[in-house]
Design a protein around this motif. Sequence first.
Motif, PDB file in Angstrom:
ATOM      1  N   GLU A 163       0.805  -1.273  -0.093  1.00 19.67           N
ATOM      2  CA  GLU A 163       0.096  -0.055   0.104  1.00 19.67           C
ATOM      3  C   GLU A 163       0.763   1.160  -0.118  1.00 19.67           C
ATOM      4  N   GLU A 164       0.209   2.468  -0.484  1.00 19.51           N
ATOM      5  CA  GLU A 164       1.014   3.633  -0.480  1.00 19.51           C
ATOM      6  C   GLU A 164       1.114   4.180   0.919  1.00 19.51           C
ATOM      7  N   LYS A 165       2.106   4.536   1.219  1.00 18.52           N
ATOM      8  CA  LYS A 165       2.171   5.406   2.606  1.00 18.52           C
ATOM      9  C   LYS A 165       3.228   6.615   2.404  1.00 18.52           C
ATOM     10  N   ASN A 166       2.895   7.717   2.667  1.00 22.84           N
ATOM     11  CA  ASN A 166       3.679   9.159   2.618  1.00 22.84           C
ATOM     12  C   ASN A 166       4.560   8.826   1.329  1.00 22.84           C
ATOM     13  N   LEU A 171       4.044  -2.858   3.447  1.00 27.18           N
ATOM     14  CA  LEU A 171       3.268  -3.999   3.245  1.00 27.18           C
ATOM     15  C   LEU A 171       1.547  -3.840   3.717  1.00 27.18           C
ATOM     16  N   ALA A 172       0.712  -4.727   2.896  1.00 27.33           N
ATOM     17  CA  ALA A 172      -0.686  -4.397   3.108  1.00 27.33           C
ATOM     18  C   ALA A 172      -1.031  -5.131   4.619  1.00 27.33           C
ATOM     19  N   THR A 173      -0.333  -6.149   4.971  1.00 23.35           N
ATOM     20  CA  THR A 173      -0.364  -6.939   6.004  1.00 23.35           C
ATOM     21  C   THR A 173      -0.053  -6.110   7.058  1.00 23.35           C
ATOM     22  N   GLY A 174       0.638  -4.940   7.082  1.00 21.56           N
ATOM     23  CA  GLY A 174       1.263  -4.385   8.255  1.00 21.56           C
ATOM     24  C   GLY A 174       2.413  -4.914   8.765  1.00 21.56           C
ATOM     25  N   GLU A 175       3.232  -6.206   8.222  1.00 22.04           N
ATOM     26  CA  GLU A 175       4.300  -6.774   8.774  1.00 22.04           C
ATOM     27  C   GLU A 175       5.531  -5.776   8.247  1.00 22.04           C
TER      28      GLU A 175
END
Length: 243
Positions: A163-166, A171-175
């Motif tokens: 996922e895009e972030k800043n 990772l989409a799972t948050g890992e």
Amino acid sequence: MNNLSTPLEVTQFIMKILGLIPARGGSKGIPGKNIKPLGVKPLLQYTFEAAKASKLLTKVILSTDNENIVKTAKKIGLKVPFLRPKELAGDNTPSLDVILHALDFFEEKGEKFDAVCLLQPTTPFRKAGLIDEAITRFSEGNYDSLVSVREVPDDYNPHWVFEEKNGGLKLATGESEIISRRQDLPKAYHRDGAIYLTKTEVLREQHSLFGKNIGFIDTTGSAYVNIDNPSDWEAAEQLLKQK
């Protein structure tokens, strides 16, 4: 009490399940989609024939707002006990509201169901016996709900999706670390739209189509299309030719 032996017989004895086929008239992607002929049969007939073959559905009905769909349904023997209100036939009407409307209709007549099996006409190809296999698994597992799913290809596994972030990626799972080897990826699934089974108490009390304890039946490997647009319709026609 009867001496029941097989899982199918036990399920049939214990549970009353409403088979609900939703088919509204306002399809925009493919006008008249639900009664448009796919091969030699209207689209909704494929789903009705699968439901009619089930030994474990207590009752099978159509929920629609459209008189032309009613006429087609009656020609093929599909029961239409009511006409769905227009306010429950919009593009954004939740499936849950359609289900609750049907349950309310029958409860007002003194007929109650333990669960509802939602069978969407837009997923016309179900392997023989799939509905009863799903109901048996649903009952034996005492799930809140059960859905039919297909395996997600490894390249689209959520552990390999970003996922895009800043302005960067996460990772989409948050890992924090990516799983590097394909062999270590856990199996992931997506809903295929063929079967949604939910306990009535979950529908009413949790106002949810899924609840917290969700079972599944894997349809990976069987013929599949979920019809939403003209290209999906063409894919369905090709599958019919192959079959």
